[in-house]
Enzyme design. Structure first.
Site, PDB file in Angstrom:
ATOM      1  N   GLY A 116     -14.553  -0.692  -9.109  1.00 16.90           N
ATOM      2  CA  GLY A 116     -14.213  -0.194  -7.781  1.00 16.90           C
ATOM      3  C   GLY A 116     -13.498   1.143  -7.767  1.00 16.90           C
ATOM      4  O   GLY A 116     -13.076   1.597  -6.701  1.00 16.90           O
ATOM      5  N   HIS A 172      -4.498   6.117 -10.393  1.00 19.16           N
ATOM      6  CA  HIS A 172      -3.624   5.779  -9.263  1.00 19.16           C
ATOM      7  C   HIS A 172      -3.369   4.288  -9.232  1.00 19.16           C
ATOM      8  O   HIS A 172      -4.225   3.485  -9.598  1.00 19.16           O
ATOM      9  CB  HIS A 172      -4.218   6.235  -7.931  1.00 19.16           C
ATOM     10  CG  HIS A 172      -5.639   5.813  -7.706  1.00 19.16           C
ATOM     11  ND1 HIS A 172      -6.709   6.452  -8.308  1.00 19.16           N
ATOM     12  CD2 HIS A 172      -6.180   4.813  -6.957  1.00 19.16           C
ATOM     13  CE1 HIS A 172      -7.829   5.867  -7.939  1.00 19.16           C
ATOM     14  NE2 HIS A 172      -7.540   4.864  -7.125  1.00 19.16           N
TER      15      HIS A 172
HETATM   16  P1  5GP Z   1     -10.193   3.649  -5.934  1.00 17.67           P
HETATM   17  O1  5GP Z   1     -11.425   3.156  -5.202  1.00 17.67           O
HETATM   18  O2  5GP Z   1     -10.539   4.851  -6.797  1.00 17.67           O
HETATM   19  O3  5GP Z   1      -9.458   2.595  -6.679  1.00 17.67           O
HETATM   20  O4  5GP Z   1      -9.183   4.130  -4.808  1.00 17.67           O
HETATM   21  C1  5GP Z   1      -9.287   5.363  -4.190  1.00 17.67           C
HETATM   22  C2  5GP Z   1      -8.548   5.257  -2.896  1.00 17.67           C
HETATM   23  O5  5GP Z   1      -8.290   6.567  -2.420  1.00 17.67           O
HETATM   24  C3  5GP Z   1      -9.306   4.519  -1.785  1.00 17.67           C
HETATM   25  O6  5GP Z   1      -8.540   3.416  -1.346  1.00 17.67           O
HETATM   26  C4  5GP Z   1      -9.505   5.570  -0.722  1.00 17.67           C
HETATM   27  O7  5GP Z   1      -9.387   5.052   0.594  1.00 17.67           O
HETATM   28  C5  5GP Z   1      -8.408   6.567  -1.032  1.00 17.67           C
HETATM   29  N1  5GP Z   1      -8.724   7.938  -0.682  1.00 17.67           N
HETATM   30  C6  5GP Z   1      -9.874   8.611  -0.942  1.00 17.67           C
HETATM   31  N2  5GP Z   1      -9.799   9.872  -0.508  1.00 17.67           N
HETATM   32  C7  5GP Z   1      -8.554  10.007   0.022  1.00 17.67           C
HETATM   33  C8  5GP Z   1      -7.881  11.118   0.632  1.00 17.67           C
HETATM   34  O8  5GP Z   1      -8.403  12.226   0.760  1.00 17.67           O
HETATM   35  N3  5GP Z   1      -6.611  10.903   1.061  1.00 17.67           N
HETATM   36  C9  5GP Z   1      -5.993   9.677   0.918  1.00 17.67           C
HETATM   37  N4  5GP Z   1      -4.747   9.584   1.385  1.00 17.67           N
HETATM   38  N5  5GP Z   1      -6.604   8.618   0.346  1.00 17.67           N
HETATM   39  C10 5GP Z   1      -7.871   8.788  -0.084  1.00 17.67           C
END
Ligand code: 5GP
Ligand code: ZN
Length: 114
Positions: free
Chosen positions: A93, A100
């Site tokens: 995911g 992060h």
């Molecule tokens: P991953 O799917 O990589 O574990 O989580 C990435 C997260 O980053 C997602 O929950 C998504 O909503 C968030 N996200 C993606 N682009 C941005 C952005 O430009 N700003 C913020 N604040 N969150 C973001």
């Protein structure tokens, strides 16, 4: 890392609702929240994912979790519990390839996660 969205947020070149920052860590609200509290905690150092960490990053990983725990306490999440999640690889995911921690809270969670 000019094409990395989280590097850009950490450098304040892209806006985000930043809730914590110090010299090594930045935390900001997720734009697509999956729970009433959904905060992302990121290192300023660009690391793609947990796959890329080495021993020198161990203190930094500790700081990310310390900030997650501190924010959880400040946001009142401790009584109901909360999740600190690190998706690693697209199959798990991960969609942004800058390490992060997701801090999720304010609702019930199931186990195992989907
Ligand atoms: P991953 O799917 O990589 O574990 O989580 C990435 C997260 O980053 C997602 O929950 C998504 O909503 C968030 N996200 C993606 N682009 C941005 C952005 O430009 N700003 C913020 N604040 N969150 C973001
Ligand atoms: Zn980055």
């Amino acid at each position: 890392m000019e094409h990395c969205i989280f590097c850009q947020i950490a450098a304040r070149r892209i806006p985000a609702k930043i809730v914590f920052e110090d010299e090594e860590v930045v935390a900001f609200e997720d734009t697509n929240p999956q729970a009433p509290v959904h905060t992302l905690i990121v290192p300023r150092k660009h690391l793609e994912s947990l796959k890329d960490i080495t021993l020198v990053d161990a203190p930094l990983l500790g700081r990310l979790l310390m900030v997650a725990a501190q924010l959880a306490r400040e946001k009142g999440l401790e009584p109901r519990g909360y999740r600190a999640v690190i998706n690693t690889g697209s199959g798990a995911g991960q969609s942004v390839f800058h390490l992060h921690v997701h801090l999720l809270g304010g609702r019930a969670f199931r186990w195992p996660p989907g």
